[in-house]
Design a protein around this motif. Structure first.
Motif, PDB file in Angstrom:
ATOM      1  N   PRO A 176       0.796  -1.304   0.062  1.00 33.11           N
ATOM      2  CA  PRO A 176      -0.184   0.033   0.149  1.00 33.11           C
ATOM      3  C   PRO A 176       0.873   1.276  -0.091  1.00 33.11           C
ATOM      4  CG  PRO A 176      -0.871  -1.532   1.721  1.00 33.11           C
ATOM      5  CD  PRO A 176       0.569  -2.195   1.129  1.00 33.11           C
ATOM      6  N   GLU A 177       2.143   0.941   0.615  1.00 28.06           N
ATOM      7  CA  GLU A 177       2.961   2.395   0.708  1.00 28.06           C
ATOM      8  C   GLU A 177       3.484   2.600  -0.622  1.00 28.06           C
ATOM      9  OE1 GLU A 177       5.353  -0.703   2.596  1.00 28.06           O
ATOM     10  OE2 GLU A 177       3.179  -0.155   2.656  1.00 28.06           O
ATOM     11  N   ASN A 178       3.695   1.885  -1.540  1.00 28.73           N
ATOM     12  CA  ASN A 178       4.304   2.088  -2.837  1.00 28.73           C
ATOM     13  C   ASN A 178       3.530   3.305  -3.729  1.00 28.73           C
ATOM     14  OD1 ASN A 178       5.916   0.071  -2.042  1.00 28.73           O
ATOM     15  ND2 ASN A 178       5.195  -1.353  -3.589  1.00 28.73           N
ATOM     16  N   GLY A 179       2.387   3.433  -3.628  1.00 25.69           N
ATOM     17  CA  GLY A 179       1.950   4.519  -4.157  1.00 25.69           C
ATOM     18  C   GLY A 179       1.994   5.797  -3.445  1.00 25.69           C
ATOM     19  N   LEU A 180       2.150   6.077  -2.038  1.00 26.78           N
ATOM     20  CA  LEU A 180       2.516   7.154  -1.433  1.00 26.78           C
ATOM     21  C   LEU A 180       4.129   7.527  -1.704  1.00 26.78           C
ATOM     22  CD1 LEU A 180       0.862   6.335   1.846  1.00 26.78           C
ATOM     23  CD2 LEU A 180       0.188   8.175   0.063  1.00 26.78           C
ATOM     24  N   LEU A 181       4.916   6.656  -1.874  1.00 27.50           N
ATOM     25  CA  LEU A 181       6.367   6.753  -2.067  1.00 27.50           C
ATOM     26  C   LEU A 181       6.844   6.784  -3.398  1.00 27.50           C
ATOM     27  CD1 LEU A 181       7.468   4.553   1.048  1.00 27.50           C
ATOM     28  CD2 LEU A 181       6.990   7.028   1.235  1.00 27.50           C
ATOM     29  N   HIS A 182       5.999   6.733  -4.265  1.00 26.54           N
ATOM     30  CA  HIS A 182       6.341   6.574  -5.699  1.00 26.54           C
ATOM     31  C   HIS A 182       7.570   7.792  -5.971  1.00 26.54           C
ATOM     32  CE1 HIS A 182       6.173   5.680  -9.905  1.00 26.54           C
ATOM     33  NE2 HIS A 182       5.814   6.931 -10.113  1.00 26.54           N
ATOM     34  N   GLY A 183       7.437   8.982  -5.700  1.00 22.13           N
ATOM     35  CA  GLY A 183       8.234   9.858  -6.095  1.00 22.13           C
ATOM     36  C   GLY A 183       9.464  10.069  -5.159  1.00 22.13           C
ATOM     37  N   GLU A 184       9.582   9.207  -4.224  1.00 21.64           N
ATOM     38  CA  GLU A 184      10.654   9.269  -3.136  1.00 21.64           C
ATOM     39  C   GLU A 184      11.840   8.510  -3.630  1.00 21.64           C
ATOM     40  OE1 GLU A 184      10.789  11.081  -0.303  1.00 21.64           O
ATOM     41  OE2 GLU A 184       9.022  12.016  -1.210  1.00 21.64           O
ATOM     42  N   MET A 188      13.146  13.864 -12.465  1.00 20.01           N
ATOM     43  CA  MET A 188      12.168  12.876 -11.667  1.00 20.01           C
ATOM     44  C   MET A 188      11.048  12.611 -12.565  1.00 20.01           C
ATOM     45  SD  MET A 188      13.364  12.336  -8.425  1.00 20.01           S
ATOM     46  CE  MET A 188      12.193  11.928  -7.505  1.00 20.01           C
ATOM     47  N   ALA A 189      10.625  13.498 -13.335  1.00 16.48           N
ATOM     48  CA  ALA A 189       9.561  13.319 -14.357  1.00 16.48           C
ATOM     49  C   ALA A 189      10.057  11.957 -15.329  1.00 16.48           C
ATOM     50  CB  ALA A 189       9.078  14.536 -15.084  1.00 16.48           C
ATOM     51  N   TYR A 190      11.153  12.153 -15.653  1.00 19.06           N
ATOM     52  CA  TYR A 190      11.776  11.368 -16.698  1.00 19.06           C
ATOM     53  C   TYR A 190      11.671  10.061 -15.883  1.00 19.06           C
ATOM     54  CZ  TYR A 190      14.637   8.743 -20.059  1.00 19.06           C
ATOM     55  OH  TYR A 190      15.272   7.948 -20.951  1.00 19.06           O
ATOM     56  N   GLY A 191      12.382   9.918 -14.658  1.00 19.98           N
ATOM     57  CA  GLY A 191      12.185   8.447 -14.282  1.00 19.98           C
ATOM     58  C   GLY A 191      11.139   7.800 -13.661  1.00 19.98           C
ATOM     59  N   ALA A 192      10.132   8.860 -13.370  1.00 14.03           N
ATOM     60  CA  ALA A 192       8.884   8.157 -12.871  1.00 14.03           C
ATOM     61  C   ALA A 192       7.722   7.854 -13.968  1.00 14.03           C
ATOM     62  CB  ALA A 192       8.240   9.385 -11.918  1.00 14.03           C
ATOM     63  N   GLN A 193       7.796   8.256 -15.178  1.00 15.66           N
ATOM     64  CA  GLN A 193       6.957   8.235 -16.204  1.00 15.66           C
ATOM     65  C   GLN A 193       7.611   7.641 -17.455  1.00 15.66           C
ATOM     66  OE1 GLN A 193       4.684  11.774 -16.775  1.00 15.66           O
ATOM     67  NE2 GLN A 193       4.688  12.168 -14.606  1.00 15.66           N
ATOM     68  N   ARG A 194       6.968   7.149 -18.326  1.00  7.96           N
ATOM     69  CA  ARG A 194       7.570   6.604 -19.730  1.00  7.96           C
ATOM     70  C   ARG A 194       7.530   7.792 -20.763  1.00  7.96           C
ATOM     71  NH1 ARG A 194       8.334   1.195 -20.241  1.00  7.96           N
ATOM     72  NH2 ARG A 194       7.534  -0.173 -18.415  1.00  7.96           N
ATOM     73  N   VAL A 195       8.373   8.983 -20.691  1.00 10.63           N
ATOM     74  CA  VAL A 195       8.366   9.976 -21.440  1.00 10.63           C
ATOM     75  C   VAL A 195       9.703  10.325 -21.965  1.00 10.63           C
ATOM     76  CG1 VAL A 195       6.421  11.168 -20.437  1.00 10.63           C
ATOM     77  CG2 VAL A 195       8.626  11.563 -19.518  1.00 10.63           C
ATOM     78  N   THR A 196       9.917  10.990 -23.018  1.00  8.99           N
ATOM     79  CA  THR A 196      11.240  11.485 -23.443  1.00  8.99           C
ATOM     80  C   THR A 196      11.644  12.487 -22.550  1.00  8.99           C
ATOM     81  OG1 THR A 196      10.397  12.903 -24.884  1.00  8.99           O
ATOM     82  CG2 THR A 196      10.463  10.771 -25.856  1.00  8.99           C
ATOM     83  N   TRP A 197      12.949  12.900 -22.827  1.00  7.37           N
ATOM     84  CA  TRP A 197      13.392  14.056 -21.972  1.00  7.37           C
ATOM     85  C   TRP A 197      12.794  15.321 -22.429  1.00  7.37           C
ATOM     86  CZ3 TRP A 197      16.489  13.542 -17.792  1.00  7.37           C
ATOM     87  CH2 TRP A 197      16.930  12.406 -17.659  1.00  7.37           C
ATOM     88  N   ALA A 198      12.443  15.480 -23.474  1.00 11.29           N
ATOM     89  CA  ALA A 198      11.776  16.621 -24.102  1.00 11.29           C
ATOM     90  C   ALA A 198      10.364  16.830 -23.382  1.00 11.29           C
ATOM     91  CB  ALA A 198      11.667  16.719 -25.567  1.00 11.29           C
ATOM     92  N   GLY A 247      15.725  19.192 -22.018  1.00 14.03           N
ATOM     93  CA  GLY A 247      15.746  18.233 -21.698  1.00 14.03           C
ATOM     94  C   GLY A 247      16.977  17.361 -22.017  1.00 14.03           C
ATOM     95  N   ASN A 248      17.383  17.701 -23.303  1.00 13.11           N
ATOM     96  CA  ASN A 248      18.818  17.220 -23.588  1.00 13.11           C
ATOM     97  C   ASN A 248      19.929  17.829 -22.632  1.00 13.11           C
ATOM     98  OD1 ASN A 248      20.098  15.567 -25.262  1.00 13.11           O
ATOM     99  ND2 ASN A 248      20.689  17.294 -26.815  1.00 13.11           N
ATOM    100  N   ARG A 249      19.942  19.016 -22.176  1.00 15.62           N
ATOM    101  CA  ARG A 249      20.722  19.496 -21.522  1.00 15.62           C
ATOM    102  C   ARG A 249      20.795  18.669 -20.037  1.00 15.62           C
ATOM    103  NH1 ARG A 249      19.776  25.146 -18.961  1.00 15.62           N
ATOM    104  NH2 ARG A 249      20.453  24.299 -16.948  1.00 15.62           N
ATOM    105  N   VAL A 250      19.557  18.478 -19.388  1.00 18.80           N
ATOM    106  CA  VAL A 250      19.532  17.727 -18.228  1.00 18.80           C
ATOM    107  C   VAL A 250      19.997  16.181 -18.327  1.00 18.80           C
ATOM    108  CG1 VAL A 250      17.984  16.822 -16.543  1.00 18.80           C
ATOM    109  CG2 VAL A 250      17.712  19.059 -17.459  1.00 18.80           C
ATOM    110  N   ARG A 251      19.646  15.644 -19.614  1.00 18.49           N
ATOM    111  CA  ARG A 251      20.301  14.556 -19.815  1.00 18.49           C
ATOM    112  C   ARG A 251      21.690  14.360 -19.795  1.00 18.49           C
ATOM    113  NH1 ARG A 251      22.438  12.107 -23.934  1.00 18.49           N
ATOM    114  NH2 ARG A 251      21.889  13.871 -25.361  1.00 18.49           N
ATOM    115  N   ARG A 252      22.339  15.254 -20.402  1.00 15.92           N
ATOM    116  CA  ARG A 252      23.885  15.414 -20.579  1.00 15.92           C
ATOM    117  C   ARG A 252      24.444  15.703 -19.271  1.00 15.92           C
ATOM    118  NH1 ARG A 252      22.746  18.698 -24.851  1.00 15.92           N
ATOM    119  NH2 ARG A 252      23.832  20.556 -23.750  1.00 15.92           N
ATOM    120  N   LYS A 253      23.779  16.649 -18.544  1.00 17.81           N
ATOM    121  CA  LYS A 253      24.533  16.817 -17.012  1.00 17.81           C
ATOM    122  C   LYS A 253      24.303  15.785 -16.233  1.00 17.81           C
ATOM    123  CE  LYS A 253      24.112  20.339 -13.677  1.00 17.81           C
ATOM    124  NZ  LYS A 253      23.411  21.739 -13.234  1.00 17.81           N
TER     125      LYS A 253
END
Length: 158
Positions: free
Chosen positions: A74-82, A104-114, A129-135
């Protein structure tokens, strides 16, 4: 049958029902509905299959609970972004709040960097998004090298 007879369908008798067939059909419908409401959960069906209790035996001394492989809690939904991984936290600490939001958005969802950058409100999502990916790649490689026991010792001028 008793619950169906006590239901609110009796009010419709004088208003719109005229024949015995209509009354019997309405009574049958209410009886079926009350039967479903009073039926125990383990006797119901879902998707055409009977619902089974977790304690139902599968074989001797083995229940359904023992063979279920779902490890969600049950706690997995609450701690999803942690994040609780120390290495990831060390890398995220070196990002600005906006860059961290993209990561965090890239890691939590199935989206591209953009798309992750667009979700965080960046003006130019593709470039940001590309800058964050390279960094993140650069910071990750630096932390990995620092954690390695075979990391080269930096020269005096570096």
């Amino acid at each position: 049958m008793e619950m169906a007879l006590l239901g609110d369908w009796v009010e419709a008798l004088g208003q719109r029902l005229s024949g015995d067939a209509e009354i019997m059909e309405l009574l049958h419908w209410h009886t079926e509905r009350e039967h479903r409401c009073l039926q125990p959960l383990w006797e119901r069906k879902s998707g055409g299959r009977t619902v089974r209790l977790l304690e139902a035996p599968v074989s001797s001394e083995v229940s359904v609970r023992d063979v279920v492989s779902d490890d969600r809690r049950p706690e997995n939904g609450l701690l999803h972004g942690e994040v609780d991984e120390g290495r990831v936290l060390a890398v995220l600490a070196e990002l600005t709040p906006t860059e961290r939001a993209v990561a965090m958005a890239y890691g939590a969802q199935r989206v591209t960097w953009a798309q992750a950058a667009a979700l965080s409100g960046a003006d130019d999502p593709d470039a940001f998004g590309n800058r964050v990916r390279r960094k993140l790649r650069r910071l990750g490689l630096r932390h990995r090298a620092a954690a390695s026991p075979f990391a080269p010792v930096p020269a005096a001028g570096q």
